[in-house]
Every structure is written in structure tokens, then in C-alpha cells.
Design a protein around this motif. Structure first.
Motif, PDB file in Angstrom:
ATOM      1  N   MET A 249       0.842  -1.205   0.000  1.00 33.56           N
ATOM      2  CA  MET A 249       0.000   0.000   0.000  1.00 33.56           C
ATOM      3  C   MET A 249       0.867   1.242   0.000  1.00 33.56           C
ATOM      4  N   LYS A 250       0.352   2.296  -0.606  1.00 33.96           N
ATOM      5  CA  LYS A 250       1.040   3.590  -0.561  1.00 33.96           C
ATOM      6  C   LYS A 250       0.144   4.622   0.126  1.00 33.96           C
ATOM      7  N   CYS A 251      -1.015   4.897  -0.502  1.00 37.76           N
ATOM      8  CA  CYS A 251      -1.831   5.997   0.041  1.00 37.76           C
ATOM      9  C   CYS A 251      -2.743   5.517   1.179  1.00 37.76           C
ATOM     10  N   GLY A 252      -3.287   4.328   1.054  1.00 35.09           N
ATOM     11  CA  GLY A 252      -4.200   3.799   2.077  1.00 35.09           C
ATOM     12  C   GLY A 252      -5.624   4.317   1.955  1.00 35.09           C
ATOM     13  N   GLY A 254      -7.374   4.788  -1.305  1.00 34.04           N
ATOM     14  CA  GLY A 254      -8.024   4.581  -2.598  1.00 34.04           C
ATOM     15  C   GLY A 254      -7.615   5.561  -3.680  1.00 34.04           C
ATOM     16  N   LEU A 255      -6.448   6.196  -3.559  1.00 29.86           N
ATOM     17  CA  LEU A 255      -6.038   7.188  -4.556  1.00 29.86           C
ATOM     18  C   LEU A 255      -4.952   6.686  -5.512  1.00 29.86           C
ATOM     19  N   CYS A 256      -3.991   5.909  -5.005  1.00 31.20           N
ATOM     20  CA  CYS A 256      -2.797   5.621  -5.809  1.00 31.20           C
ATOM     21  C   CYS A 256      -2.950   4.387  -6.694  1.00 31.20           C
ATOM     22  N   GLY A 257      -3.866   3.498  -6.373  1.00 33.92           N
ATOM     23  CA  GLY A 257      -4.083   2.296  -7.171  1.00 33.92           C
ATOM     24  C   GLY A 257      -3.139   1.145  -6.851  1.00 33.92           C
ATOM     25  N   HIS A 258      -2.215   1.330  -5.899  1.00 29.02           N
ATOM     26  CA  HIS A 258      -1.264   0.258  -5.571  1.00 29.02           C
ATOM     27  C   HIS A 258      -1.942  -1.040  -5.162  1.00 29.02           C
ATOM     28  N   CYS A 259      -3.041  -0.932  -4.436  1.00 27.06           N
ATOM     29  CA  CYS A 259      -3.654  -2.142  -3.887  1.00 27.06           C
ATOM     30  C   CYS A 259      -4.913  -2.519  -4.663  1.00 27.06           C
ATOM     31  N   PHE A 265     -10.437  -1.854  -4.092  1.00 29.81           N
ATOM     32  CA  PHE A 265      -9.172  -1.478  -3.463  1.00 29.81           C
ATOM     33  C   PHE A 265      -9.106  -2.176  -2.106  1.00 29.81           C
ATOM     34  N   CYS A 267      -7.329  -1.277   0.387  1.00 32.31           N
ATOM     35  CA  CYS A 267      -7.296  -0.280   1.464  1.00 32.31           C
ATOM     36  C   CYS A 267      -8.677   0.283   1.783  1.00 32.31           C
TER      37      CYS A 267
HETATM   38  S1  FES Z   1      -3.064   1.985  -1.183  1.00 34.05           S
HETATM   39 FE1  FES Z   1      -3.423   3.514  -2.661  1.00 34.05          FE
HETATM   40  S2  FES Z   1      -5.254   2.795  -3.583  1.00 34.05           S
HETATM   41 FE2  FES Z   1      -4.984   1.429  -1.922  1.00 34.05          FE
END
Ligand code: FES
Ligand code: FAD
Length: 287
Positions: A249-252, A254-259, A265, A267
Motif C-alpha cells: 500500500m502507498k496511500c491507504g 483509494g487514490l494511488c491504485g497500488h492495492c 481497493f 485499502c
Molecule cells: S493503497 Fe493507494 S489505492 Fe490502496
């Protein structure tokens, strides 16, 4: 000559800005896993409100931040706990903090375990390793509201006796009425008199009323995969089974799309999911 005033203010109120929190105590649970007891950030007396199963982004200043589940009692919001397994850069930095040090916290994020849906039912909690940490707040809540739930079964597995988390509490929980705590380790030692083997072996020592049970599972994905298969063999439907998923996870928020996986998402829509929503993701690292 008229004077021009340039507004030079910066808005630091951002969902991505961590709040400062003070370390009250560090408890080493095992050789590589520790619990940080923290004074909640910006505590106005009401404490830090969260649902069992939610996580915070925990920031080691100058290093980075990691998603870490909240492992304290939701009914005691004036002390926040995070139990952390030291695996890499951020978790190693967090392992060095001491009483009085500052860390950053933002959250709580994600949704919680389905406590309200489980009212009146038996509960089967299955945890592997650090997976007991996100389930501890749910166990505290079940105990506090003991009359509202049926039988509680806690199945827990760790690598070795020295890797067991919360040993004193496990002992206390095992003495509660209508509550079974069954523990296993992958490798025993000369002190160990309990079960040896994987968590799924423990199902042969319990009887479950499959129609009346809600299962909550957290641990390494391979453990969750075999555990949910065993639960289904014992008659639980996928809808009665909940698991907590981890992804980088990066943003936690729902913004960055990592997860992200498809439209969801981890997160924001998780980390706790009903099994049918995520079964296809188990053991697939990144999508
Ligand atoms: S951690 Fe960034 S969208 Fe879930
Ligand atoms: C919702 C959620 C809740 C979590 N709760 C806890 C918790 O309560 N306690 C705890 O100790 N950990 C928890 N984690 C895992 C924790 O976020 C990672 O272990 C941590 O980010 C690793 O950071 P690092 O910088 O120390 O390691 P890094 O240097 O980034 O990586 C070290 C190793 O860990 C792996 N790794 C990194 N992040 C993850 C991840 N999210 N999942 C699986 N493997 C990973 C890397 O691939 C690498 O092998 C949680 C993760 C999520 C998504």
C-alpha cells in the motif's frame, strides 16, 4: 503607492499528512515482533475511535510508512497498539523507537470484521503468525459482549513456541466460558507440550455447528487458502467466511491504485472481505 499583499499560506490539513503520536511503551512479543503502545494523535480526551480490523498508516520519520493493523481494544481508545513484524526498511526503523519518541499516524482506514452480523452465532477465529494482531481487537470485543455470541473457537498457529504472540492473553482467553483456544506450532522445542503442525490440523480437535458459525481468518495467504478450504469441507458456505487481505500500500485511501484489483481497493473496500469477493486473489501477489 498601493501595497500588494501576497497570501502565502499552505494548507497542511491533508488526508495524507500523518499526525504526531508519542510512544508510551514498546513490548517485545518475540525476537522479531513488537507492540508499540501509543498515545493517540490529537487526543482531545475522546481517544482514537476505530473498528476491529481497521489499520493505520504508521510513519517512521525520514524513512517511510507502512500499513499496520490496530491491535488494541476498541473500548480503550486512549491507548493505541500496533503489533509489528520486523521485515524491512520501515518496520526495522519502527523497531528502534523508544518511550517518548514521535511517530506519524494516519487512519483509521478500511472496514472491520463483521461483528454485528455475527451476533447470536458461534465464532471461529483462525490466525497464523502476525495474523493474530488484527484479530485481537475482535476478540476483545467478543469478550466484552460475551452474552451476545455463542461459542468462541480460537485456532492459532506460529512457527515455534518462541514466535507465539500474546501468550498471557491466550492463556486468559482459554479460561473463559464456552471458549476454546487451540494452539499449534510448526516446530516444537523441549518446553512445548502442545500440538505440532499447521493450523488446519486443529480442525480435527473441534466440532463446529457449521450452519451457525461465522469464521474470521487472518494469516499468510497459503494458510488462509487451506483454512478456508477446510472450513468449507466442514460445511461453512463461502458467505460465512471472512478474511483479511494484505497488499503493498502507498496511500491507504483509494487514490494511488497500488492495492487495486479490478474495481476494488484492498485499502478502501477491505482489508476484511467476505470470501467470495477475494478467493480468486489468494496467493496472487500483485494484480
Ligand atoms: S493503497 Fe493507494 S489505492 Fe490502496
Ligand atoms: C491492511 C494491512 C495491514 C497490515 N497489518 C500489519 C500488522 O498489523 N503488523 C505487521 O507487522 N505488518 C502488517 N502489514 C504488513 C506491513 O504493511 C508490511 O510488512 C510492511 O509494510 C513492510 O514494510 P517494510 O518497509 O518494513 O518492508 P519492505 O522493505 O518494504 O519489504 C520487506 C519485505 O516485506 C514484503 N512486503 C512489504 N509490504 C508487504 C505487504 N503489505 N504484504 C506482504 N509483504 C510485504 C516485501 O515484499 C519484502 O519481501 C499489513 C499490511 C496491510 C496491507
Amino acid at each position: 503607492m498601493s501595497e500588494t499583499i501576497i497570501e502565502n499560506t499552505v494548507d497542511i490539513e491533508s488526508p495524507m499528512a500523518p499526525s504526531l503520536a508519542v510512544i508510551r511503551r514498546v513490548i517485545w512479543e518475540t525476537d522479531d515482533t513488537f507492540t508499540l503502545l501509543i498515545d493517540p494523535p490529537q487526543n482531545d480526551g475522546r481517544g482514537f475511535s476505530f473498528l476491529p480490523g481497521q489499520f493505520n498508516m504508521v510513519y517512521a520519520f525520514g524513512i517511510g510508512e507502512s500499513a499496520i493493523s490496530i491491535s488494541s481494544d476498541p473500548a480503550k481508545p486512549n491507548i493505541l497498539a500496533h503489533t509489528i513484524h520486523r521485515v524491512g526498511t520501515v518496520t526495522s526503523a519502527l523497531s528502534k523507537v523508544r518511550r517518548g519518541d514521535l511517530i506519524g499516524i494516519r487512519g483509521p482506514y478500511g472496514g472491520g470484521w463483521p461483528l454485528e452480523e455475527a451476533v447470536g452465532k458461534d465464532i471461529c477465529i483462525a490466525a497464523g503468525g502476525i495474523g493474530l494482531a488484527p484479530l485481537r481487537p475482535v476478540i476483545y470485543s467478543l469478550i466484552r459482549r460475551r452474552d451476545e455470541f455463542g461459542r468462541i473457537i480460537i485456532l492459532y498457529g506460529a512457527r515455534s513456541p518462541l514466535d507465539l504472540l500474546y501468550r498471557v492473553e491466550l492463556e486468559q482467553w482459554s479460561k473463559l466460558p464456552n471458549t476454546d483456544v487451540i494452539i499449534t506450532v510448526d516446530r516444537g522445542d523441549w518446553t512445548w507440550k502442545g500440538y505440532i503442525g499447521v493450523v488446519t490440523n486443529l480442525f480435527s480437535y473441534i466440532k463446529m455447528d457449521s450452519r451457525e458459525t461465522v469464521a474470521m481468518v487472518c494469516g499468510p495467504e497459503v494458510m488462509m487458502k487451506f483454512t478456508v478450504e477446510e472450513l468449507q469441507r466442514r460445511g461453512l458456505t463461502p458467505e460465512q467466511i471472512y478474511i483479511s487481505m494484505e497488499r503493498n500500500m502507498k496511500c491507504g485511501v483509494g487514490l494511488c491504485g497500488h492495492c487495486q484489483f479490478g474495481p476494488k481497493f484492498i485499502c478502501k473496500d477491505g482489508p476484511v472481505f467476505r470470501l467470495p469477493e477475494v478467493y480468486h486473489l489468494l496467493e496472487k501477489k500483485e494484480i
